[in-house]
Design an enzyme around this catalytic site. Sequence first.
Site, PDB file in Angstrom:
ATOM      1  N   SER A   6      46.767  28.519  34.288  1.00 28.04           N
ATOM      2  CA  SER A   6      45.911  29.483  33.594  1.00 28.04           C
ATOM      3  C   SER A   6      45.830  29.194  32.100  1.00 28.04           C
ATOM      4  O   SER A   6      46.857  29.038  31.436  1.00 28.04           O
ATOM      5  CB  SER A   6      46.437  30.906  33.804  1.00 28.04           C
ATOM      6  OG  SER A   6      46.309  31.290  35.142  1.00 28.04           O
TER       7      SER A   6
ATOM      8  N   ASP B 203      39.224  37.852  29.398  1.00 24.00           N
ATOM      9  CA  ASP B 203      40.484  37.157  29.665  1.00 24.00           C
ATOM     10  C   ASP B 203      40.654  35.943  28.748  1.00 24.00           C
ATOM     11  O   ASP B 203      41.051  34.862  29.196  1.00 24.00           O
ATOM     12  CB  ASP B 203      40.587  36.725  31.131  1.00 24.00           C
ATOM     13  CG  ASP B 203      42.037  36.414  31.533  1.00 24.00           C
ATOM     14  OD1 ASP B 203      42.961  36.865  30.819  1.00 24.00           O
ATOM     15  OD2 ASP B 203      42.234  35.704  32.535  1.00 24.00           O
TER      16      ASP B 203
ATOM     17  N   HIS C 140      45.684  37.167  29.795  1.00 21.12           N
ATOM     18  CA  HIS C 140      46.778  37.615  30.667  1.00 21.12           C
ATOM     19  C   HIS C 140      48.024  36.747  30.516  1.00 21.12           C
ATOM     20  O   HIS C 140      49.122  37.186  30.834  1.00 21.12           O
ATOM     21  CB  HIS C 140      46.317  37.666  32.135  1.00 21.12           C
ATOM     22  CG  HIS C 140      46.201  36.333  32.812  1.00 21.12           C
ATOM     23  ND1 HIS C 140      44.996  35.726  33.068  1.00 21.12           N
ATOM     24  CD2 HIS C 140      47.144  35.490  33.303  1.00 21.12           C
ATOM     25  CE1 HIS C 140      45.207  34.575  33.697  1.00 21.12           C
ATOM     26  NE2 HIS C 140      46.493  34.410  33.846  1.00 21.12           N
TER      27      HIS C 140
END
Length: 325
Positions: free
Chosen positions: A180, A105, A75
Amino acid sequence: MMETEERDAQALDAYSRAVTTAAERVGPAVVRIDVERGGLRWPYVPPYGGPGFDATGLGSGFLFASDGQVLTNAHVVEGARRIRVTLADGRSFDAGLVGADPEADVALLRIGADRLPVAEFGRGKLRVGQLVIAVGNPYGLNWTVTAGVVSALGRTLEGRGGRRLTNLIQTDTPINPGNSGGPLVDSSGRVVGMTTAMMALAQGLGFSIPLETLQSAIARITRGSTARTGSVALGVGGMRVLLDAALRRAAQLTQVSGMQLLEVHRDSAAERAGLRRLDIIVAADGEPVTEPRDLQRIVRRHLPGDRLIVNFLRDGKLRRVTAVL
């Protein structure tokens, strides 16, 4: 009273040393990822303006191979028209997207550099209560270190676009926008996961992708280069790993890297020959295998039914099997 205070000080000092050592070990391999997109996408929401403005995104990642291979979240780079990777030493490179596994992911990038510091993957299983450390770039605050414990294992979380992320590690390590894709490491500085999400409006709830899922995703992304060449298949997926110096001496190897198997396909030539996940192939047909492309080149010379002698490392010992392609 004094004895209690002294014990507490010693425990705190030991905790500090563990966090410091882990951060110093993995820090050089952690990268900042800047993304340019057309249109507006998460995680960036501009304070002014609307659709039609160019959006930028910020994330983290880490080098897992010295030839410039970087892991991050899918993402983080979704919809990117340009990806820029900045190393801990300040150098910056445009990155190419090798591939992504949105269901896990996970995305794999490559930059044009080599002989880079790498994050070492962990060994063994995580336990609830175990100390973990996250390194990343929350809110653009580069190379920030946070520490906590594993709160739970096997969590499921609803992801973006209706995707469900499963088998996640829950920690109380703070995770914020920009974290992230950064590594989650144990007290030895070895990667045990990759930070992926936080729970909105909740404090002390962070989630990371476990190492096993990362390794499987790498294998799926790179599968085309090693699993099958034309009509000939060995049936494996893997990545380049550095070999420990002591291990090289014990096995009398001159090469510094090999190909670690992250996936062995069911009923494949590799499985029938006895190869297993996490074995490290160091030679095939008597030629060194230092990365997946070496194995691809060697397999390409063969026809179905040919025998391929494979030398590999398992449990610190050099072994050999014959696979029928």
